[in-house]
Each structure stands twice: as structure tokens, then as C-alpha cells.
Design an enzyme around this catalytic site. Structure first.
Site, mmCIF file in Angstrom:
data_model
loop_
_atom_site.group_PDB
_atom_site.id
_atom_site.type_symbol
_atom_site.label_atom_id
_atom_site.label_comp_id
_atom_site.label_asym_id
_atom_site.label_seq_id
_atom_site.Cartn_x
_atom_site.Cartn_y
_atom_site.Cartn_z
ATOM 1 N N ARG A 36 -76.133 -3.349 -20.117
ATOM 2 C CA ARG A 36 -76.782 -4.545 -20.404
ATOM 3 C C ARG A 36 -75.686 -5.422 -19.363
ATOM 4 N NH1 ARG A 36 -78.883 -1.573 -23.836
ATOM 5 N NH2 ARG A 36 -80.846 -1.419 -23.359
ATOM 6 N N LYS B 177 -74.549 -18.104 -9.620
ATOM 7 C CA LYS B 177 -76.220 -16.727 -9.421
ATOM 8 C C LYS B 177 -75.777 -15.533 -8.665
ATOM 9 C CE LYS B 177 -78.743 -21.064 -7.734
ATOM 10 N NZ LYS B 177 -79.202 -21.987 -6.857
ATOM 11 N N GLU C 264 -70.302 -25.566 5.248
ATOM 12 C CA GLU C 264 -70.661 -25.935 3.486
ATOM 13 C C GLU C 264 -69.738 -26.753 3.360
ATOM 14 O OE1 GLU C 264 -73.859 -24.776 2.138
ATOM 15 O OE2 GLU C 264 -74.193 -23.227 2.770
ATOM 16 N N LYS D 283 -67.818 -28.388 -6.594
ATOM 17 C CA LYS D 283 -69.220 -27.333 -6.620
ATOM 18 C C LYS D 283 -68.979 -26.988 -8.404
ATOM 19 C CE LYS D 283 -72.047 -23.589 -6.005
ATOM 20 N NZ LYS D 283 -72.783 -22.140 -6.087
ATOM 21 N N GLU E 7 -79.789 -25.240 -12.861
ATOM 22 C CA GLU E 7 -80.699 -25.384 -11.729
ATOM 23 C C GLU E 7 -81.874 -26.503 -12.282
ATOM 24 O OE1 GLU E 7 -80.663 -23.555 -7.746
ATOM 25 O OE2 GLU E 7 -81.074 -25.263 -7.359
ATOM 26 N N ARG F 37 -77.728 -29.911 -10.157
ATOM 27 C CA ARG F 37 -77.399 -28.899 -8.993
ATOM 28 C C ARG F 37 -78.330 -29.202 -8.037
ATOM 29 N NH1 ARG F 37 -75.586 -22.863 -11.054
ATOM 30 N NH2 ARG F 37 -75.024 -22.065 -9.085
ATOM 31 N N ASN G 29 -78.581 -28.474 -2.130
ATOM 32 C CA ASN G 29 -79.548 -27.900 -1.765
ATOM 33 C C ASN G 29 -79.942 -29.061 -0.277
ATOM 34 O OD1 ASN G 29 -79.966 -25.467 -2.695
ATOM 35 N ND2 ASN G 29 -82.357 -26.512 -3.901
ATOM 36 N N HIS H 295 -80.341 -27.165 2.703
ATOM 37 C CA HIS H 295 -81.174 -26.694 3.172
ATOM 38 C C HIS H 295 -82.510 -26.236 3.006
ATOM 39 C CE1 HIS H 295 -76.421 -25.990 1.634
ATOM 40 N NE2 HIS H 295 -77.324 -24.021 1.182
ATOM 41 N N HIS I 235 -83.337 -23.152 5.072
ATOM 42 C CA HIS I 235 -84.009 -21.779 4.730
ATOM 43 C C HIS I 235 -85.475 -21.066 5.310
ATOM 44 C CE1 HIS I 235 -82.421 -22.251 0.689
ATOM 45 N NE2 HIS I 235 -81.031 -21.652 1.152
ATOM 46 N N HIS J 263 -75.923 -18.423 8.083
ATOM 47 C CA HIS J 263 -76.563 -19.247 6.811
ATOM 48 C C HIS J 263 -75.792 -21.015 7.685
ATOM 49 C CE1 HIS J 263 -78.024 -20.952 2.858
ATOM 50 N NE2 HIS J 263 -77.046 -21.574 2.628
HETATM 51 N N1 LIG Z 1 -74.462 -16.738 -5.208
HETATM 52 C C1 LIG Z 1 -74.779 -17.963 -5.091
HETATM 53 O O1 LIG Z 1 -74.393 -18.792 -5.255
HETATM 54 C C2 LIG Z 1 -74.345 -18.236 -3.035
HETATM 55 C C3 LIG Z 1 -74.637 -19.333 -2.389
HETATM 56 C C4 LIG Z 1 -73.944 -19.365 -0.887
HETATM 57 C C5 LIG Z 1 -74.472 -18.089 -0.522
HETATM 58 N N2 LIG Z 1 -74.841 -17.050 -0.940
HETATM 59 C C6 LIG Z 1 -74.788 -15.728 -0.686
HETATM 60 O O2 LIG Z 1 -73.706 -15.163 0.188
HETATM 61 C C7 LIG Z 1 -74.014 -14.562 1.249
HETATM 62 C C8 LIG Z 1 -73.547 -14.543 2.553
HETATM 63 O O3 LIG Z 1 -72.072 -14.568 2.150
HETATM 64 P P1 LIG Z 1 -71.074 -14.386 3.679
HETATM 65 O O4 LIG Z 1 -71.411 -16.172 4.365
HETATM 66 O O5 LIG Z 1 -69.265 -14.798 2.984
HETATM 67 O O6 LIG Z 1 -70.960 -13.037 4.225
HETATM 68 P P2 LIG Z 1 -70.764 -12.427 4.748
HETATM 69 O O7 LIG Z 1 -70.291 -11.059 2.823
HETATM 70 O O8 LIG Z 1 -72.052 -10.690 4.250
HETATM 71 O O9 LIG Z 1 -69.873 -12.135 5.388
HETATM 72 C C9 LIG Z 1 -69.568 -12.239 6.508
HETATM 73 C C10 LIG Z 1 -68.486 -10.607 7.563
HETATM 74 O O10 LIG Z 1 -67.562 -11.179 6.981
HETATM 75 C C11 LIG Z 1 -67.232 -10.026 6.591
HETATM 76 N N3 LIG Z 1 -65.794 -10.170 5.991
HETATM 77 C C12 LIG Z 1 -65.355 -10.551 4.408
HETATM 78 N N4 LIG Z 1 -64.220 -11.096 4.074
HETATM 79 C C13 LIG Z 1 -63.468 -10.771 5.152
HETATM 80 C C14 LIG Z 1 -61.922 -11.131 5.813
HETATM 81 N N5 LIG Z 1 -61.298 -12.018 4.621
HETATM 82 N N6 LIG Z 1 -61.858 -10.904 6.790
HETATM 83 C C15 LIG Z 1 -62.589 -10.113 8.252
HETATM 84 N N7 LIG Z 1 -63.833 -9.783 7.659
HETATM 85 C C16 LIG Z 1 -64.514 -10.303 6.259
HETATM 86 C C17 LIG Z 1 -67.901 -9.103 6.053
HETATM 87 O O11 LIG Z 1 -67.564 -7.912 5.795
HETATM 88 C C18 LIG Z 1 -69.170 -9.252 6.587
HETATM 89 O O12 LIG Z 1 -68.872 -8.687 7.289
HETATM 90 C C19 LIG Z 1 -76.229 -14.942 1.694
HETATM 91 O O13 LIG Z 1 -76.034 -13.531 1.031
HETATM 92 C C20 LIG Z 1 -76.018 -15.841 0.907
HETATM 93 O O14 LIG Z 1 -77.485 -15.902 -0.259
HETATM 94 C C21 LIG Z 1 -74.841 -16.835 -2.308
HETATM 95 ZN ZN LIG Z 2 -75.845 -22.729 1.699
#
Ligand SMILES: NC(=O)c1ccc[n+]([C@@H]2O[C@H](COP(=O)([O-])OP(=O)(O)OC[C@H]3O[C@@H](n4cnc5c(N)ncnc54)[C@H](O)[C@@H]3O)[C@@H](O)[C@H]2O)c1
Ligand SMILES: [Zn+2]
Length: 362
Positions: free
Chosen positions: A119, A141, A183, A225, A235, A239, A243, A246, A250, A263
Site C-alpha cells: 500500500r 504522477k 520539453e 514545472k 491537475e 497544471r 499540456n 500535447h 498525443h 514523445h
Molecule cells: N510522470 C510524468 O509526469 C511523466 C511526464 C512525461 C513523460 N512521462 C513518461 O516518460 C516516459 C518516457 O521517458 P524517457 O523519454 O526518459 O524514455 P525511456 O525511459 O524509455 O528512456 C529512453 C531510452 O534511454 C535509455 N537511457 C536512459 N538513461 C540513459 C542514459 N543516461 N544514457 C544512455 N541511455 C539511457 C533507456 O534505456 C531507454 O532506452 C513515457 O513513458 C512517458 O509516459 C511521464
Molecule cells: Zn510531454
């Protein structure tokens, strides 16, 4: 340069985001100071662990980390179960601190595991992609994908601490790095002309992963942020400005089955579409649109969109709206640094905006 410290307000208690070179080395001490213990376990991916495990290993009290695959297609309940198994096998009780080391996928997925294991147990984020440092590690999130859609299963589970060390970005593939930069551009457009200009004038240094300039850009993005989410944890209102870009992003991601765009790349198109829409309404100055378009072009090539149909894009926006939002709140820029929310955007306007970014007619 001393590290930057930014406080994020959250219902469960404020937490610090610490940004700076060599801050990873101070992680064990920081955890001690914040009394985050006695047991701490790292969850990461094999790729990230191989590259950066040496820098964080000492923060763990356990013999071995829990390693799970990252990448969007593994952000699901099967991988979450593997994290639960690792925690159970380690005999983790409610006092465990889970340290998520990786990009946004690891952060969201491990965060969701931490939100639900027994939990809820304490969570620390060590974001290792630019996107995770400026966006996903802040705001609380967490979640996973469902076969029927992205991020449909989730929770609000704020971390106790976030450490963003720009040195880990040196190993990030260029395309991932650029995806994060879009971003950063978004934060500039919604809130800070100075940040936008700093990115525009430091591209060579940024692409060389100069740690001093990265620390500045990451800090300023986190500050923006943090300020926005601190005022609206769940949100309901302000917040939504995050977006910006976005709505169309999306839709582009969905109609290409999340395979074509990173993304951030989809967000780049989405921001351009939003600028065009604003100019069409007479609320965005054409000069602001052109400045953003110029910077996005300078950041490098985006995947093609000319083969996509505007009808499909509009269909996906309508679908997204039905499932997630109810009414479409479209964020438009009234200049660089200021926004407004439009609740009466018409299909015709959306169509014109996506046509303006190069999507075909039907
Ligand atoms: N929670 C939130 O508020 C929020 C906001 C924006 C995005 N997200 C989520 O984030 C995700 C995308 O994250 P991302 O773009 O970081 O992608 P990711 O986590 O898939 O990382 C991208 C790639 O980079 C590699 N990697 C990570 N760190 C590295 C490093 N230092 N050196 C070399 N390679 C490295 C990973 O292995 C992966 O292959 C999505 O699922 C999205 O929904 C969440
Ligand atoms: Zn985004």
C-alpha cells in the site's frame, strides 16, 4: 557550481529536487540526512545500470539491484510484477526506500510499484534522461500502460527526493537528448522567454553535453514545472498549461501506434500546431510562432508527417478527449512566456493547424 535545490509542494509533504554535477556521489549522504532508510534498494534497467550503476551503487543497502527492461513496450503490469517479486525476494517491508534509476519509463513504472507495494513505500527518483530530469521525475504522477492505451493505470505518489545529475546525460543517444530538449522548449514557450533564448543561443554547448549549461537549463525547467505542480497537484486547473503542444502530440503518437515519434518529437509538432492555431485566431503574434518554428527547425529533423491524414489526427484528438478530458482544454500561447486556455476550439481550426505542420488533407 553548487547544486540547485528546488522544493516541490505536495499533499504528502514537500520534497526537494537537487540538480547539479557530481550530486550522485552525494546521494548516500543526502539519504542519511533526510533519514531515508534504513533499507534502500535500487531498481533500474540493465542498460542504465551498466552505464551508471557505479555512480549510485553505494546508495543501496542491498547486495544487488532489481533490474527490469525499460522502453515503452515494457511499461506494463508484467514488468511491475517483476519489481514486486524483486522486493518480496529481498524481504522488503514497509520501511524500504525504493530508488528508481533510469528514464521516464523506469520512473513511472517503479514509482507505480512503490505506490502499490504494501500500500505504498517511499520513493526516490534518480532520472537519467533529459526528459525524466525536466519532466517525469517531478510532480508525483506514476503509472503504466494498458493494451488499450497509454498511462491509463496509475497513481499520484510523490517522491521523497529527486536527484538530477547532468553528468549522466553524456551517454544519452542524441535522439533521446533532442526529445528532452523539446520539453525544455515547451517550458520556455509557456513560461520563460529567457529559457527559450538560452536554449537557442547554447545549442553547440548543449549538444556537447556541457554540464554547466545543462545544469542551468535543467534547473530552470524544474523550477517552472515545480511551481506549476505545486499549485495544482492533481491537475484540476493550472497544471493543464503543461499540456501545451500535447493535444496534437498525443494524437500523432496514437495514430502511429507510438512507433514513429519519440514523445518530445510529437510535442515539437504539437507546439507548432498550437502556435499556428493561435495565430489563426489572432491571439498569438506571428513573430512568436516564427521564433518557435525557427528554434525547432534548428534542433534537427523531425520524423515525417506528410503521409498522415488530418482526419485521423482530428479523430484521435476527439477520442482522447472522450476518454481523458471530457472537454478539450486547448493551451495556446499569447506570446512567448504566456498562455491562455481555449475551450471552444473547433474542428476546422484544428484541421487548419495540423495542415499547417504538414499533415495531408484527408
Ligand atoms: N510522470 C510524468 O509526469 C511523466 C511526464 C512525461 C513523460 N512521462 C513518461 O516518460 C516516459 C518516457 O521517458 P524517457 O523519454 O526518459 O524514455 P525511456 O525511459 O524509455 O528512456 C529512453 C531510452 O534511454 C535509455 N537511457 C536512459 N538513461 C540513459 C542514459 N543516461 N544514457 C544512455 N541511455 C539511457 C533507456 O534505456 C531507454 O532506452 C513515457 O513513458 C512517458 O509516459 C511521464
Ligand atoms: Zn510531454
Amino acid at each position: 557550481m553548487p547544486p540547485t535545490r528546488i522544493e516541490v509542494a505536495a499533499g504528502a509533504g514537500a520534497y526537494p529536487v537537487i540538480i547539479g554535477s557530481a550530486t550522485l556521489a552525494t546521494l548516500p549522504r543526502l539519504l542519511d540526512q533526510t533519514a531515508l532508510g534504513p533499507r534502500r534498494i535500487i531498481v533500474s534497467s540493465p542498460v542504465v545500470w551498466e552505464l551508471h550503476g557505479h555512480a549510485v551503487r553505494r546508495a543501496s543497502t542491498e547486495a544487488a539491484p532489481i533490474l527490469v527492461p525499460d522502453g515503452e513496450r515494457f511499461k506494463n503490469s508484467v514488468t511491475v510484477s517483476r519489481v514486486y517479486e524483486g522486493l518480496l525476494e529481498a524481504g522488503a517491508d514497509r520501511s524500504i526506500v525504493v530508488i528508481a534509476v533510469g528514464g521516464g519509463v523506469i520512473g513511472d513504472l517503479v514509482g507505480f510499484a512503490a505506490a502499490t507495494y504494501l500500500r505504498g513505500v517511499r520513493l526516490v527518483h534518480v532520472p537519467t534522461t533529459l526528459l525524466a530530469q525536466v519532466d517525469s521525475a517531478i510532480g508525483g504522477k506514476v503509472g503504466i500502460n494498458h493494451p488499450l492505451g497509454k498511462n491509463l493505470i496509475g497513481a499520484f505518489h510523490p517522491p521523497r527526493l529527486v536527484i538530477a545529475d547532468p553528468s549522466v546525460l553524456a551517454t544519452l543517444p542524441r535522439r533521446e537528448f533532442r526529445a528532452g530538449l523539446y520539453e525544455v522548449v515547451k517550458y520556455g514557450v509557456i513560461s520563460s522567454p529567457a529559457l527559450l533564448e538560452q536554449v537557442a543561443s547554447s545549442l553547440p554547448a548543449l549538444f556537447k553535453r556541457d554540464e554547466a549549461i545543462l545544469a542551468q537549463v535543467v534547473s530552470e525547467s524544474c523550477r517552472i514545472k515545480a511551481e506549476i505542480v505545486s499549485g495544482d497537484e492533481r491537475e484540476s486547473g493550472v497544471r493543464r498549461v503543461l499540456n501545451f503542444g500535447h493535444t496534437v502530440a498525443h494524437a500523432l503518437e496514437a495514430i502511429t501506434k507510438y512507433r514513429r515519434f519519440r514523445h518530445g518529437e510529437a510535442v515539437a509538432y504539437g507546439m507548432l500546431a498550437a502556435m499556428h492555431l493561435g495565430v489563426g485566431r489572432g491571439i498569438t503574434p506571428a513573430a512568436a510562432r516564427d521564433r518557435v518554428a525557427e528554434l525547432i527547425a534548428k534542433l534537427g529533423p523531425l520524423p515525417p508527417v506528410a503521409d498522415l491524414s488530418s482526419k485521423e489526427v482530428i479523430g484521435a484528438i476527439a477520442h482522447d478527449k472522450k476518454i481523458v478530458e471530457g472537454t478539450l482544454h486547448f493551451i495556446a500561447a499569447t506570446d512567448i512566456g504566456t498562455t491562455t486556455t481555449l475551450k471552444d476550439v473547433t474542428e476546422k481550426e484544428l484541421k487548419a493547424a495540423v495542415r499547417a505542420i504538414g499533415v495531408k488533407k484527408n
